[in-house]
Write a protein that holds these residues in place. Structure first.
Motif, PDB file in Angstrom:
ATOM      1  N   LYS A 190      53.169 -39.780  11.489  1.00 43.13           N
ATOM      2  CA  LYS A 190      52.273 -40.658  10.865  1.00 43.13           C
ATOM      3  C   LYS A 190      51.323 -39.867   9.873  1.00 43.13           C
ATOM      4  O   LYS A 190      51.033 -40.108   8.598  1.00 43.13           O
TER       5      LYS A 190
ATOM      6  N   ASN B 204      50.535 -42.267   4.729  1.00 37.72           N
ATOM      7  CA  ASN B 204      50.460 -43.551   4.374  1.00 37.72           C
ATOM      8  C   ASN B 204      50.184 -44.739   5.273  1.00 37.72           C
ATOM      9  O   ASN B 204      50.610 -45.930   5.157  1.00 37.72           O
ATOM     10  N   PHE B 205      49.790 -44.476   6.629  1.00 39.10           N
ATOM     11  CA  PHE B 205      49.867 -45.354   7.622  1.00 39.10           C
ATOM     12  C   PHE B 205      48.675 -46.421   7.225  1.00 39.10           C
ATOM     13  O   PHE B 205      47.665 -46.237   6.795  1.00 39.10           O
ATOM     14  N   ASP B 206      49.231 -47.626   7.433  1.00 42.39           N
ATOM     15  CA  ASP B 206      48.539 -48.702   7.172  1.00 42.39           C
ATOM     16  C   ASP B 206      48.649 -49.930   8.144  1.00 42.39           C
ATOM     17  O   ASP B 206      49.633 -50.784   8.073  1.00 42.39           O
ATOM     18  N   ALA B 207      47.527 -50.034   8.978  1.00 39.28           N
ATOM     19  CA  ALA B 207      47.839 -51.106   9.955  1.00 39.28           C
ATOM     20  C   ALA B 207      47.649 -52.620   9.727  1.00 39.28           C
ATOM     21  O   ALA B 207      47.835 -53.446  10.357  1.00 39.28           O
ATOM     22  N   ALA B 208      46.967 -52.901   8.403  1.00 36.87           N
ATOM     23  CA  ALA B 208      46.495 -54.227   8.099  1.00 36.87           C
ATOM     24  C   ALA B 208      47.620 -55.173   8.320  1.00 36.87           C
ATOM     25  O   ALA B 208      47.627 -56.169   8.624  1.00 36.87           O
TER      26      ALA B 208
ATOM     27  N   VAL C  90      40.100 -51.890  10.056  1.00 37.21           N
ATOM     28  CA  VAL C  90      41.394 -51.394   9.779  1.00 37.21           C
ATOM     29  C   VAL C  90      41.357 -49.914   9.218  1.00 37.21           C
ATOM     30  O   VAL C  90      42.199 -49.067   9.532  1.00 37.21           O
ATOM     31  N   ASP C  91      40.237 -49.708   8.488  1.00 34.83           N
ATOM     32  CA  ASP C  91      39.932 -48.057   8.014  1.00 34.83           C
ATOM     33  C   ASP C  91      39.806 -47.353   9.541  1.00 34.83           C
ATOM     34  O   ASP C  91      40.414 -46.128   9.390  1.00 34.83           O
TER      35      ASP C  91
ATOM     36  N   ASN D 109      43.526 -47.033  11.051  1.00 35.21           N
ATOM     37  CA  ASN D 109      44.320 -46.112  10.071  1.00 35.21           C
ATOM     38  C   ASN D 109      44.040 -44.813  10.386  1.00 35.21           C
ATOM     39  O   ASN D 109      45.016 -43.933   9.808  1.00 35.21           O
ATOM     40  N   VAL D 110      43.056 -44.325  10.816  1.00 30.33           N
ATOM     41  CA  VAL D 110      42.545 -43.075  11.210  1.00 30.33           C
ATOM     42  C   VAL D 110      43.278 -42.712  12.603  1.00 30.33           C
ATOM     43  O   VAL D 110      43.821 -41.714  13.091  1.00 30.33           O
TER      44      VAL D 110
END
Length: 184
Positions: A47, A52-56, A84-85, A88-89
């Motif tokens: 990841k 470009n990991f995006d959990a939204a 979400v930010d 994502n980290v």
């Protein structure tokens, strides 16, 4: 070589369980730590490397389709931009750091706690009880908890050295007893 028999005994809510460890138990505990550590390291590394990991979409789209009892919580998290930010980290780097901690046996209980917490969240997020309430996410959560309970970082891990590191002539865990909750 003479092996010592290790007795386990614990009482919770008035119920006592006891047993004996087999001499090979130490190798299986180490194998659990390394297996879950490698799995999390690889998942996090992939990841982080992809960047470009995006959990939204998962939080607001995938979870509601599972029928999870926590759907409203996940959707609320997915509709909160700062959260979400954070996720994502936290997810990629958390997986990577948890994996490294377990592979090297450093801050093992801390890593296992956060790994178990992540697996609990994945359990409710990936809700699938078609074949019962126990699935891979739940099983991984129990592996993390077992690694923590057995103090697996003391088995060929850095925690064994960290616990003995001396401050003012006293071992770390003697001087700072709370460190036992992070190491081991």
């Amino acid at each position: 070589m003479v092996s010592e028999e290790v007795q386990l005994r614990s009482t919770v809510a008035g119920f006592t369980a006891s047993g004996k460890l087999h001499t090979l138990s130490v190798w299986f505990i180490l194998a659990l730590r390394l297996m879950i550590g490698l799995a999390f390291f690889q998942s996090g590394f992939d990841k982080v490397l992809a960047g470009n990991f995006d959990a939204a979409g998962y939080l607001t789209g995938a979870v509601p389709n599972t029928g999870s009892p926590a759907t409203d919580l996940f959707v609320a998290m997915g509709n909160t931009p700062w959260f979400v930010d954070f996720v994502n980290v936290a997810v990629p780097w958390g997986e990577l750091l948890i994996g490294l901690g377990l592979i090297f046996g450093a801050f093992t209980r801390l890593a296992a706690f956060f790994g178990a917490f992540m697996m609990l969240m994945f359990y409710f997020g990936n809700w699938d009880v078609a074949h019962g309430y126990i699935n891979g996410d739940f099983a991984y959560m129990l592996v993390f908890l077992s690694v923590a309970a057995f103090g697996a970082g003391r088995i060929l891990g850095l925690d064994a050295y960290l616990e003995r590191y001396e401050f003012d002539g006293r071992p770390l865990v003697e001087r700072y007893p709370w460190a036992r909750y992070l190491l081991g």
